[in-house]
Design an enzyme around this catalytic site. Structure first.
Site, PDB file in Angstrom:
ATOM      1  N   ASP A   1      -6.856  -3.972  -5.629  1.00 40.87           N
ATOM      2  CA  ASP A   1      -6.510  -2.663  -5.063  1.00 40.87           C
ATOM      3  C   ASP A   1      -5.074  -2.256  -5.426  1.00 40.87           C
ATOM      4  OD1 ASP A   1      -8.170  -4.487  -3.642  1.00 40.87           O
ATOM      5  OD2 ASP A   1      -8.242  -3.205  -1.881  1.00 40.87           O
TER       6      ASP A   1
ATOM      7  N   ASP B   1       0.808  -1.219   0.000  1.00 42.77           N
ATOM      8  CA  ASP B   1       0.000   0.000   0.000  1.00 42.77           C
ATOM      9  C   ASP B   1       0.840   1.266   0.000  1.00 42.77           C
ATOM     10  OD1 ASP B   1      -2.604  -1.092  -0.057  1.00 42.77           O
ATOM     11  OD2 ASP B   1      -2.415  -1.653   2.053  1.00 42.77           O
TER      12      ASP B   1
HETATM   13  N1  GLY Z   1      -7.378  -1.409  -0.088  1.00 40.70           N
HETATM   14  C1  GLY Z   1      -8.262  -1.865   0.889  1.00 40.70           C
HETATM   15  C2  GLY Z   1      -9.657  -1.424   0.700  1.00 40.70           C
HETATM   16  O1  GLY Z   1     -10.041  -0.921  -0.338  1.00 40.70           O
HETATM   17  O2  GLY Z   1     -10.417  -1.601   1.632  1.00 40.70           O
END
Ligand code: GLY
Length: 388
Positions: A173, A113
């Site tokens: 994601d 992330d």
């Molecule tokens: N990247 C985690 C979410 O969208 O909850």
């Protein structure tokens, strides 16, 4: 036939929300006053150890998170967007202050992330100030993120948790983190970041999508040869469902990949994902948390998915032959968010939007404000304003 049917569904969804213009000035004035309240709330809560950024509300109380949390870049990003819109030095100072709290994460190799964390904060800061220190931090963050790329698997590893279940999990994601890698190649001239980004995007395109262009959430790979072990969900209704935010990440991800590469395959993918999303939306253009929850309409919405998709659709409209349709849909999403999903002024401890859903299967962050909804909402407003 299927194509025409989906176009008909799209125009049906688009047709049912008012086409009024959005008052960007008013929305930013509201965002400023909510953020002033949020800053007061943060001061109150600041004593909690190491917790530096507002994320959501928990039992009505402001929940702050540590700098390594995946959502820590969004609040500084919002401050940068407030500065971008107002050019008020107050927001610049605050954006710098909160961005600075994330500095140590540039060396974090334990999360995929890092793009969310460092590019929403330092990336926006670099774009708006040209600060050399921010440039160095974006480059170092990209080096750290690149360490999670396996050449044999051809993808960046997402999570290190749940090792009993997944060997090499990649979530949709993760497409969002590629934006920082593209930036790193432009900043350094080193093409290795770019190559990692396109390899990841190509393999995700190959493995993550169903024939109707909805996306799985989690694909588990064999790292040795990049073959697929499992197709699962983590935050969606079930493995075969279309988790609303995941679809929005896919749309945004392939739109940005087209921007950075001009590869028409990515544009086509973004358009197909957009058409899938638009064919699924309820009348007010804000999705239920998962398009396949059988409890619809009695289940929570996800305003964040609408904000992310609206921002992406504005950008996609710049590249697509269906510019008019995507722009209109994005405008209606924004309109609906501002009219029906915004916090009451002076409430929600300063969050701008209400009614997002973070992790429904864990019953966590259901129908609450969440910082990434606010971030992409402001981004979408800015994109809308700049297009006008
Ligand atoms: N990247 C985690 C979410 O969208 O909850």
């Amino acid at each position: 036939m299927k194509y025409f049917l989906s176009l008909a569904l799209i125009s049906c969804a688009i047709g049912s929300v008012s086409a009024q213009k959005i008052n960007v000035k008013k929305q930013f004035a509201f965002a400023e006053s909510q953020t002033n309240l949020m800053l007061e709330e943060i001061k109150e809560a600041d004593a909690r150890k190491g917790q530096v950024m507002p994320r959501t509300l928990e039992d009505g109380k402001l929940k702050l998170v540590v700098s390594k949390d995946w959502t820590s870049g969004f609040f500084p990003g919002e401050l940068w967007y407030l500065y971008e819109y107002t050019r008020d030095a107050k927001w610049l100072d605050l954006a710098r202050k909160f961005t600075g709290k994330l500095q140590k994460e540039q060396f974090n190799t334990g999360t995929h992330d890092l793009g969310f964390i460092m590019f929403c904060s330092y990336g926006n800061g670099l774009r708006l100030t040209g600060d050399q220190a921010y440039k160095d931090i974006v480059i170092q963050s990209s080096k750290s993120l690149s360490k999670r790329f396996s050449p044999s698997a051809g993808v960046i590893r997402s999570w290190d948790h749940n090792r009993d279940k997944w060997l090499y999990p990649v979530i949709i994601d993760n497409m969002m983190n590629l934006e920082m890698l593209f930036a790193a190649t432009k900043l350094t001239g080193d093409s290795s970041f770019y190559k990692i980004a396109v390899t990841h995007a190509d393999n995700t395109l190959k493995n993550h999508f169903r024939p109707d262009y909805s996306t799985y959430h989690v694909i588990d790979y064999h790292e040795a040869d990049g073959t697929v072990r499992k197709k699962n969900t983590h935050q969606g209704y079930n493995d075969e469902s279309a988790w609303a935010r995941g679809q929005a990440w896919a749309l945004y991800g392939y739109t940005l990949c087209f921007r950075e590469t001009k590869n028409a395959v990515y544009l086509n993918q973004a358009e197909k994902v957009a058409d899938f999303i638009l064919s699924q939306l309820p009348k007010d253009m804000v999705p239920y948390w998962d398009y396949n929850d059988p409890g619809i309409p009695g289940v929570s919405r996800d305003a964040s998915a609408a904000a992310i998709a609206a921002s992406a659709l504005f950008e996609l409209s710049l590249y697509s032959k269906n510019a008019k349709g995507y722009k209109k849909a994005a405008r209606k999403m924004l309109k609906s968010l501002s009219a029906k999903y915004a916090s009451e002024p002076g409430t929600n401890r300063g969050f701008i939007l209400d009614h997002s859903t973070g992790h429904k299967p864990k019953n966590s962050e259901v129908d609450v404000p969440i910082n990434y909804a606010d971030y992409y909402y402001l981004e979408a407003l800015l994109r809308y304003k700049n297009m006008k």
